[in-house]
Design an enzyme around this catalytic site. Structure first.
Site, PDB file in Angstrom:
ATOM      1  N   SER A 138       0.840  -1.199   0.000  1.00 52.63           N
ATOM      2  CA  SER A 138       0.000   0.000   0.000  1.00 52.63           C
ATOM      3  C   SER A 138       0.877   1.253   0.000  1.00 52.63           C
ATOM      4  O   SER A 138       1.679   1.420  -0.911  1.00 52.63           O
ATOM      5  CB  SER A 138      -0.960  -0.053   1.195  1.00 52.63           C
ATOM      6  OG  SER A 138      -1.992   0.880   1.047  1.00 52.63           O
ATOM      7  N   ASP A 186      -8.981  -5.409  -4.621  1.00 50.68           N
ATOM      8  CA  ASP A 186      -8.547  -4.188  -3.941  1.00 50.68           C
ATOM      9  C   ASP A 186      -9.413  -3.002  -4.360  1.00 50.68           C
ATOM     10  O   ASP A 186      -9.479  -2.656  -5.529  1.00 50.68           O
ATOM     11  CB  ASP A 186      -7.083  -3.936  -4.312  1.00 50.68           C
ATOM     12  CG  ASP A 186      -6.411  -2.906  -3.433  1.00 50.68           C
ATOM     13  OD1 ASP A 186      -7.115  -2.032  -2.885  1.00 50.68           O
ATOM     14  OD2 ASP A 186      -5.185  -2.964  -3.312  1.00 50.68           O
ATOM     15  N   HIS A 238      -8.150  -5.074  -0.236  1.00 54.49           N
ATOM     16  CA  HIS A 238      -6.834  -4.446  -0.090  1.00 54.49           C
ATOM     17  C   HIS A 238      -6.000  -5.145   0.988  1.00 54.49           C
ATOM     18  O   HIS A 238      -4.808  -5.399   0.809  1.00 54.49           O
ATOM     19  CB  HIS A 238      -7.069  -2.974   0.285  1.00 54.49           C
ATOM     20  CG  HIS A 238      -5.843  -2.128   0.350  1.00 54.49           C
ATOM     21  ND1 HIS A 238      -5.059  -1.852  -0.754  1.00 54.49           N
ATOM     22  CD2 HIS A 238      -5.272  -1.461   1.384  1.00 54.49           C
ATOM     23  CE1 HIS A 238      -4.066  -1.050  -0.404  1.00 54.49           C
ATOM     24  NE2 HIS A 238      -4.165  -0.810   0.891  1.00 54.49           N
TER      25      HIS A 238
END
Lengths: 405, 405
Positions: B186, B350, B385
């Site tokens: 991320s 995601d 995610h």
């Protein structure tokens, strides 16, 4: 019933415009409705909610397109989405900036053919746009006749079934005993499915657009987040803000969440890219320097907030969260009540009701129980959930054929 | 540098736990790290940001796993995500409830093999968990030596490049001149890509997990919404709340948005379904009756808020929004600086960095400019995610092979 079209102000046009042009959405009707649309009002002395609450002096706005035939059997009911109103088509005044939200499919020769059908649409209970002069609704912002003051959070919890029941009472008042179809987008699709489960003998067909058979757990969580900024705003004051400073900041942020969640990165790429809000003001240079999409969200949501009520927002969130077809505790039992043909129109890029979670399994469930289901994702473009409003005409032929079957 | 492990409290374990178990996420390391992990502190008398701001007395926490070899050329840098810290692996105390977030791939014989590599991870500037005693960071909550008071919103805007530059200074202080790889998930993946663009001669490989080459416009909008509840909370007071009532309600709601956005409907279905928060309290019966997922979100976010700082949240949002590889105005120019092999590990589900928008086009762009790219979506499970944190071990073999190439 009495007409309120004289009260229609510029706010309505502005509200439609905010949806119609700021979001790169456009409807280009080939043929216009004959004449102007008039808002009418349906009144009930008292309504008892599914939860057992009582609402006195219910007033709900409605409008219609086309003519009710003598047999009163050419009716299509259109139910509106979360931030929508009964203004599905046409214009109130010739110089309105934009027509109703589904004008592209409502009119003479269009899929919802006004030469053939009588199309009727009503404002829900607790309609979001309580301050829009074209909307007539009853909710927390309404005066409780027993106290002479706005209900605030003392207004009873309402469900999608309650929206349907009030629509039923409206139709009863007009002597309408059957519906060619109930059609709706998003929260309107929940109402359409609920209609078929609640009044199976009255509904001949269902057209459900960008919705699903229940609020799934992830959506329940999202709806909580939609509402959250309102509750953080101290002006919300547990819903007691009428005549005082209103929770405008919280409501605006809440509407920003709705606005973005209902769209898609394809839209954001096309409409804004990584453009800055102001030339020369690099977002890296100061905490307050924004990107263009941020400034747009602020502006679009502020325009919506000006005609919306924060408590109504919270009640709509609750109605949406608690939705399961049939209003019981079992989706299976609720869906089992649906017998009539169903047309499902998802947007592939829908982040609110992802088809993989919502309409795909709904199609399978309904088919399993013997329902005739049609399914088209032809409306999918770049707007995500909002494709169901802006690009509904892409499913026009499918709708026309479905209504004729 | 001095150890601060003596200050490590129960909060850290609680924070990891909230990620590790409340979200149905579990890491089951086959082999544990030898010994306990110690937090160390890197200090810089002054740092000048890419925007030209000055931060005095920068203090950043870091930890390492494995041994630095004599040539100092066996180093892998791990950069953390938005709400993460430098605690990538191992435990501070034997009875910690959970190890660091990527413990499943860091240790003897694991993909980030501590028998072979010296793995180092540092807290970013403006780290979210400013109140977590295991975190050492410098940001708006830090004392400005010039005034003797917390910076608040007078802290300079920082970018992902600034995070990278401070890491570079930390590595310089250790005499490290090359990196076998920079890896991150991320926001950590943004740092990994930025490293390769900023210090191309120092980085041999990039492993980017659940990220992308820029904050795309839709994500810029979402990040605005993440931050919004903080600004609605009057206790935020334009960032001036230190020593006063803090914007706890706003920060909690902000963390709820992050928490949900980082997950997926598959997770919500499996973890909660449409269960009520309390038996006998039907959400249809009262406005305050909740669904289980709502109560969980409230609780999980409140636990995170207890160790987080609201201004740090806003600065992290800004750093994320403004990210474009290379920190210029052209993504193409930034990516052109990357020459080394890149391993991309997206999660198919995601919602923060949808692969179709982020890693798929990144793969194509890099390949077009001749970069050796590997791509695996093998981590995809049900968490959206967050699969990039919880299920990274599923890409273990791919990572092992990539590091050996």
């Amino acid at each position: 019933m009495r007409g309120v079209s004289s009260r229609l102000g510029r706010l309505a046009a502005a509200a439609v415009l905010s949806l119609g042009t700021m979001g790169a959405v456009a409807a280009s009707p080939a043929l216009a409705l004959d004449g102007l649309v008039e808002k009418k009002v349906f009144e009930m002395p008292s309504y008892t909610t599914t939860g057992g609450g009582t609402i006195k002096n219910v007033r709900i706005g409605w409008e219609s397109y086309g003519k009710l035939n003598e047999a009163k059997d050419n009716v299509i009911l259109v139910a509106h989405f979360f931030s929508g109103t009964s203004h599905a088509a046409g214009k109130y005044k010739a110089d309105d900036a934009a027509p109703g939200y589904w004008d592209s499919i409502v009119g003479p020769g269009k899929p919802l053919d006004t030469d053939k059908y009588f199309i009727i649409s009503s404002d829900t209970l607790v309609n979001l746009s309580a301050k829009d002069p074209t909307v007539v609704t009853t909710g927390p912002a309404s005066i409780n006749p027993d106290t002479g003051k706005p209900y605030g959070m003392s207004f009873p919890v309402v469900t999608i079934r309650d929206f349907v029941n009030v629509q039923k009472a409206l139709l009863d008042s007009l002597g309408i005993k059957s519906l060619q179809a109930v059609m709706g987008g998003s929260m309107g699709s929940l109402q359409a499915l609920e209609w078929a489960a609640s009044y199976p003998d009255m509904v001949k067909r269902v057209v459900a657009v960008i919705g699903g058979p229940e609020a799934d757990p992830f959506l329940i969580g999202w709806l909580n987040l939609w509402a959250a900024p309102i509750k953080v705003d101290p002006n919300w004051n547990n819903g007691d803000y009428y005549g005082k400073a209103e929770p405008k900041a919280g409501l605006t942020e809440a509407l920003k969440v709705v606005t973005l969640h209902a769209r898609h990165w394809k839209w954001a790429d096309a409409a804004f890219g990584r453009k800055w809000a102001e030339e020369g003001k690099d977002p890296r240079a100061a905490m307050n320097n924004q990107f263009a999409i941020e400034a747009w969200l602020d502006k679009a949501a502020a325009a919506r907030a000006a005609v919306s009520d924060a408590n109504h927002f919270l009640y709509l969130v609750k109605a949406s969260q608690t939705f399961v077809t049939g209003n019981g505790n079992s989706l299976e039992d609720g869906l089992a009540k649906i017998k009539v043909p169903v047309l499902l129109i998802p947007s592939d890029d829908d982040l609110v009701f992802p088809p993989e979670r919502a309409m795909r399994p709904l199609k399978e469930r309904l088919e399993k129980q013997g329902v005739a289901v049609e399914y088209t994702d032809s409306i999918t473009s770049t707007l995500g959930h909002l494709d169901g409003v802006a690009n509904i005409a892409k499913a026009g032929d499918t709708i026309t054929k479905f209504l004729a079957r």
